[in-house]
Motif scaffolding. Sequence first.
Motif, mmCIF file in Angstrom:
data_model
loop_
_atom_site.group_PDB
_atom_site.id
_atom_site.type_symbol
_atom_site.label_atom_id
_atom_site.label_comp_id
_atom_site.label_asym_id
_atom_site.label_seq_id
_atom_site.Cartn_x
_atom_site.Cartn_y
_atom_site.Cartn_z
ATOM 1 N N PHE A 61 0.844 -1.180 0.000
ATOM 2 C CA PHE A 61 0.000 0.000 0.000
ATOM 3 C C PHE A 61 0.887 1.241 0.000
ATOM 4 N N ALA A 62 0.464 2.268 -0.681
ATOM 5 C CA ALA A 62 1.162 3.552 -0.629
ATOM 6 C C ALA A 62 0.133 4.652 -0.860
ATOM 7 N N THR A 63 0.160 5.691 -0.036
ATOM 8 C CA THR A 63 -0.827 6.764 -0.103
ATOM 9 C C THR A 63 -0.166 8.082 -0.476
ATOM 10 N N PHE A 64 -0.855 8.838 -1.327
ATOM 11 C CA PHE A 64 -0.324 10.106 -1.837
ATOM 12 C C PHE A 64 -1.385 11.201 -1.743
ATOM 13 N N LEU A 65 -0.927 12.412 -1.535
ATOM 14 C CA LEU A 65 -1.770 13.598 -1.634
ATOM 15 C C LEU A 65 -1.683 14.112 -3.059
ATOM 16 N N TYR A 66 -2.820 14.526 -3.646
ATOM 17 C CA TYR A 66 -2.777 15.102 -4.994
ATOM 18 C C TYR A 66 -3.310 16.525 -4.969
ATOM 19 N N ASN A 67 -3.023 17.287 -6.010
ATOM 20 C CA ASN A 67 -3.131 18.737 -5.947
ATOM 21 C C ASN A 67 -4.452 19.344 -6.366
ATOM 22 N N SER A 68 -5.265 18.643 -7.169
ATOM 23 C CA SER A 68 -6.469 19.257 -7.711
ATOM 24 C C SER A 68 -7.652 18.307 -7.607
ATOM 25 N N HIS A 69 -8.855 18.879 -7.579
ATOM 26 C CA HIS A 69 -10.071 18.085 -7.484
ATOM 27 C C HIS A 69 -10.157 17.101 -8.645
ATOM 28 N N PHE A 70 -10.481 15.859 -8.309
ATOM 29 C CA PHE A 70 -10.586 14.805 -9.314
ATOM 30 C C PHE A 70 -12.041 14.602 -9.714
ATOM 31 N N GLN A 71 -12.287 14.422 -11.010
ATOM 32 C CA GLN A 71 -13.607 14.066 -11.513
ATOM 33 C C GLN A 71 -13.478 12.776 -12.313
ATOM 34 N N SER A 72 -14.526 11.981 -12.287
ATOM 35 C CA SER A 72 -14.457 10.631 -12.853
ATOM 36 C C SER A 72 -14.018 10.610 -14.310
ATOM 37 N N TYR A 73 -14.416 11.626 -15.088
ATOM 38 C CA TYR A 73 -14.047 11.624 -16.497
ATOM 39 C C TYR A 73 -12.540 11.807 -16.691
ATOM 40 N N GLN A 74 -11.842 12.201 -15.618
ATOM 41 C CA GLN A 74 -10.394 12.393 -15.685
ATOM 42 C C GLN A 74 -9.609 11.150 -15.280
ATOM 43 N N LYS A 75 -10.282 10.005 -15.183
ATOM 44 C CA LYS A 75 -9.614 8.816 -14.641
ATOM 45 C C LYS A 75 -8.386 8.416 -15.439
ATOM 46 N N LYS A 271 -10.405 14.324 0.893
ATOM 47 C CA LYS A 271 -9.081 14.630 1.442
ATOM 48 C C LYS A 271 -8.036 14.853 0.356
ATOM 49 N N ARG A 272 -8.418 14.613 -0.910
ATOM 50 C CA ARG A 272 -7.467 14.645 -2.032
ATOM 51 C C ARG A 272 -6.300 13.692 -1.787
ATOM 52 N N GLN A 273 -6.670 12.475 -1.459
ATOM 53 C CA GLN A 273 -5.684 11.430 -1.242
ATOM 54 C C GLN A 273 -5.995 10.242 -2.145
ATOM 55 N N VAL A 274 -4.955 9.564 -2.583
ATOM 56 C CA VAL A 274 -5.123 8.346 -3.360
ATOM 57 C C VAL A 274 -4.207 7.275 -2.773
ATOM 58 N N THR A 275 -4.777 6.103 -2.548
ATOM 59 C CA THR A 275 -4.008 4.973 -2.037
ATOM 60 C C THR A 275 -3.883 3.920 -3.122
ATOM 61 N N ALA A 276 -2.667 3.519 -3.397
ATOM 62 C CA ALA A 276 -2.416 2.416 -4.333
ATOM 63 C C ALA A 276 -2.318 1.133 -3.526
ATOM 64 N N TRP A 277 -3.116 0.146 -3.897
ATOM 65 C CA TRP A 277 -3.056 -1.201 -3.309
ATOM 66 C C TRP A 277 -2.692 -2.144 -4.434
#
Length: 282
Positions: A61-75, A271-277
Amino acid sequence: MGEEERFEFHQLPRDVESEVRAQAKDTAELFEKWCENSNSGAVKNTSILTDHRGLSGRMKFATFLYNSHFQSYQKDSFTLDFFQSPVVNSVLTMPSSSGHPAPLSMASAVTSVEVDQVPCTLLSMNFFDRLKSSGIVRENGAIVKCFDEMYDNFLVSDELRKVLIIKDSENYDVFGAKDRSEFLFKVFTHITLGGPVNQYEDEVKPYLSTGKLLYKTLLTVVKKPSTSKLSIASTVLDVKAKVDEDVVFPWRQVDGGHPQSFCYLIIDNIKRQVTAWYHTWH
């Protein structure tokens, strides 16, 4: 976010394993049985679930903070920016020829991605009650055994594994395509199948309890003000990183894919966080 602005990522010192351990004493005991060398991976601050019976230190697992609001179409653009981030590339690891984890940055620069959004709607473990009603698991929780057979590099010795992976098995249709697409089902399946030399449990409870806590820990749940009902706010992506047309993560194209080689990005837009599992079968 402007057209040319990219998502940027900064690692957070989150330890998913410790968060799961802290939620229940029996789960902590279970993790002691399954996990070795917590937080002792080659990359600093990457929490590693190491199943001494088969996950071989490759479930991470690794968690990161990202800088801008995410929307699903930007996946797709989000995922490509993720894998092209120098920070991410220095943190995520993959097996190397030496047998030790190597940073993803050791591979060629990622040029494209494959991304599928994973449905994530279930809020109850009642979803798995059908394991008992269909005779896959006995009323006391014992998993029904069957004759051993090899399937896709798995030793299948009980009805639970048969229903998870063997499409022409008698009980496969107990879970339909929509059920199997759900993130909760995927979490349960990955934990249950384990690694190449996994020694399986005789009872279903450890898989259910661990799967439940991991699912809850990875996801963000909110209450809708209008209805007071709970809903899942996280976005889950099933992702692969590619160089030209060849997959390089979570497995290399030359090695071929495997159901237990996976990478999910769990995005918390609040929280503008993404966790990679992720895990690599090797």
